[in-house]
Scaffold this active site. Structure first.
Site, PDB file in Angstrom:
ATOM      1  CG  ASN A  11      -1.682   1.160   1.415  1.00  0.00           C
ATOM      2  OD1 ASN A  11      -1.849   2.220   0.408  1.00  0.00           O
ATOM      3  ND2 ASN A  11      -2.491   1.121   2.716  1.00  0.00           N
ATOM      4  CE  LYS A  13      -0.147   3.132   4.920  1.00  0.00           C
ATOM      5  NZ  LYS A  13      -0.112   3.166   6.110  1.00  0.00           N
ATOM      6  CG  HIS A  96      -6.103   1.652   5.639  1.00  0.00           C
ATOM      7  ND1 HIS A  96      -5.384   2.675   6.371  1.00  0.00           N
ATOM      8  CD2 HIS A  96      -4.977   0.938   5.199  1.00  0.00           C
ATOM      9  CE1 HIS A  96      -4.393   2.294   6.511  1.00  0.00           C
ATOM     10  NE2 HIS A  96      -3.660   1.239   5.856  1.00  0.00           N
ATOM     11  CD  GLU A 168      -3.226  -2.550   7.500  1.00  0.00           C
ATOM     12  OE1 GLU A 168      -2.150  -3.018   6.814  1.00  0.00           O
ATOM     13  OE2 GLU A 168      -3.870  -1.524   7.378  1.00  0.00           O
ATOM     14  CB  SER A 216       5.228  -1.699  11.853  1.00  0.00           C
ATOM     15  OG  SER A 216       4.881  -0.409  12.228  1.00  0.00           O
ATOM     16  N   GLY A 237       2.907  -1.247   4.341  1.00  0.00           N
ATOM     17  CA  GLY A 237       2.798   0.315   4.103  1.00  0.00           C
ATOM     18  C   GLY A 237       3.951   0.747   3.848  1.00  0.00           C
TER      19      GLY A 237
HETATM   20  P1  13P Z   1       3.035   0.486   7.673  1.00  0.00           P
HETATM   21  O1  13P Z   1       3.397  -0.907   7.253  1.00  0.00           O
HETATM   22  O2  13P Z   1       3.628   1.590   7.243  1.00  0.00           O
HETATM   23  O3  13P Z   1       2.781   0.486   9.124  1.00  0.00           O
HETATM   24  O4  13P Z   1       1.496   0.644   7.251  1.00  0.00           O
HETATM   25  C1  13P Z   1       0.545  -0.534   7.473  1.00  0.00           C
HETATM   26  C2  13P Z   1      -0.620  -0.183   6.435  1.00  0.00           C
HETATM   27  O5  13P Z   1      -1.499   0.628   6.703  1.00  0.00           O
HETATM   28  C3  13P Z   1      -0.792  -1.182   5.225  1.00  0.00           C
HETATM   29  O6  13P Z   1      -2.123  -0.793   4.755  1.00  0.00           O
END
Ligand code: 13P
Length: 263
Positions: A11, A13, A96, A168, A216, A237
């Site tokens: 992802n 983002k 999400h 998550e 993470s 992420g």
């Molecule tokens: P991180 O891996 O940066 O913690 O993000 C996780 C996430 O939100 C994936 O959708």
């Protein structure tokens, strides 16, 4: 790790413009190999889906959307619909925690988005998870129960079996603190998710639905989560923006599959 196709999703983002996204894809394509039992899904911003779809090696990657609106078309300024995305993506992330918390998405809206996604033949990756406050208050299961029961309420057992649910925990996501969940904590919640699907929609849906872990996850921690019994992959992420880390995560999934398949 289960015997279903392992799903490794990145992802991205709200990061990377078109040129940067193209460069990242180029780097990943150089490093990631084709594997019949592993699906690597890239989830860039809506803006870059189209150019990436042209560049993408479809034997190695699939695309996912980060969000869309539940109406198919109409006067909804600023929105993109699942109908518009249906020829472009295989997957869409829905619910999400960043959308729940920053954009006030509630379980009813998420239910409508999941239904729109399925109606448009896109596989939903439904994200669920509790905040730190909810965990401390002993409310993790209650929160997961209400997120899942509402989101899936308009689907058939078959449709649920085809979808993906990502656990998550909000407190483990890098943007919200990034405390590392212990694999045992992740396992407990993921077992509960599958049990709930079994109770509400039957054994077949529970056996077929793929459950991912996210929060993470990086090249150091991915294997520990993927080893969880019943874990079908990871939703990454921050580390998915780093081609070394993301290709390393995919490589650990390859290694694990080979160990299982060679047994
Ligand atoms: P991180 O891996 O940066 O913690 O993000 C996780 C996430 O939100 C994936 O959708």
């Amino acid at each position: 790790m289960s015997t279903k196709r392992t799903l490794i999703a990145g992802n991205w983002k709200m990061n990377l413009n078109t040129a940067q996204a193209s460069l990242l894809l180029h780097r990943l394509q150089e490093r990631i190999k084709i594997h019949k039992n592993i699906e690597v899904v890239l989830i860039p911003s809506a803006l870059t889906l189209q150019p990436l779809s042209v560049q993408l090696d479809r034997r190695k990657f699939r695309l996912g959307a980060q969000n869309a609106y539940y109406k198919d078309d109409g006067a909804f300024t600023g929105e993109v619909s699942f109908t518009m995305l249906r020829d472009l993506v295989h997957y869409a992330v829905i619910g999400h925690s960043e959308r729940r918390l920053y954009f006030n998405e509630n379980n009813d809206l998420i239910r409508d988005k999941v239904a729109a996604c399925v109606r448009n033949e896109i596989t939903p990756i439904l994200c669920v998870g509790e905040t730190k406050h909810e965990r401390r208050a002993g409310e993790t299961k209650r929160v997961l129960h209400s997120q899942i029961s509402t989101a899936l309420s308009n689907l058939t057992a078959h449709e649920i079996g085809e979808m993906v649910i990502a656990y998550e925990p909000v407190w483990a996501i890098s943007t919200f603190g990034g405390e590392l969940a212990k694999p045992a904590q992740a396992q407990e919640a993921m077992d509960y998710i599958r049990k709930q699907i079994r109770d509400l929609h039957g054994k077949k849906a529970a056996d077929n639905v793929r459950v991912l872990y996210g929060g993470s996850v990086d090249d150091q921690t991915a294997r520990g989560y993927m080893e969880i019994l019943g874990c079908d992959g990871v939703l990454v992420g921050g580390a998915s923006l780093n081609y070394h880390k993301f290709s390393e995560i995919v490589r650990s999934a390859y290694a694990m599959r080979h160990e299982v398949e060679d047994e």
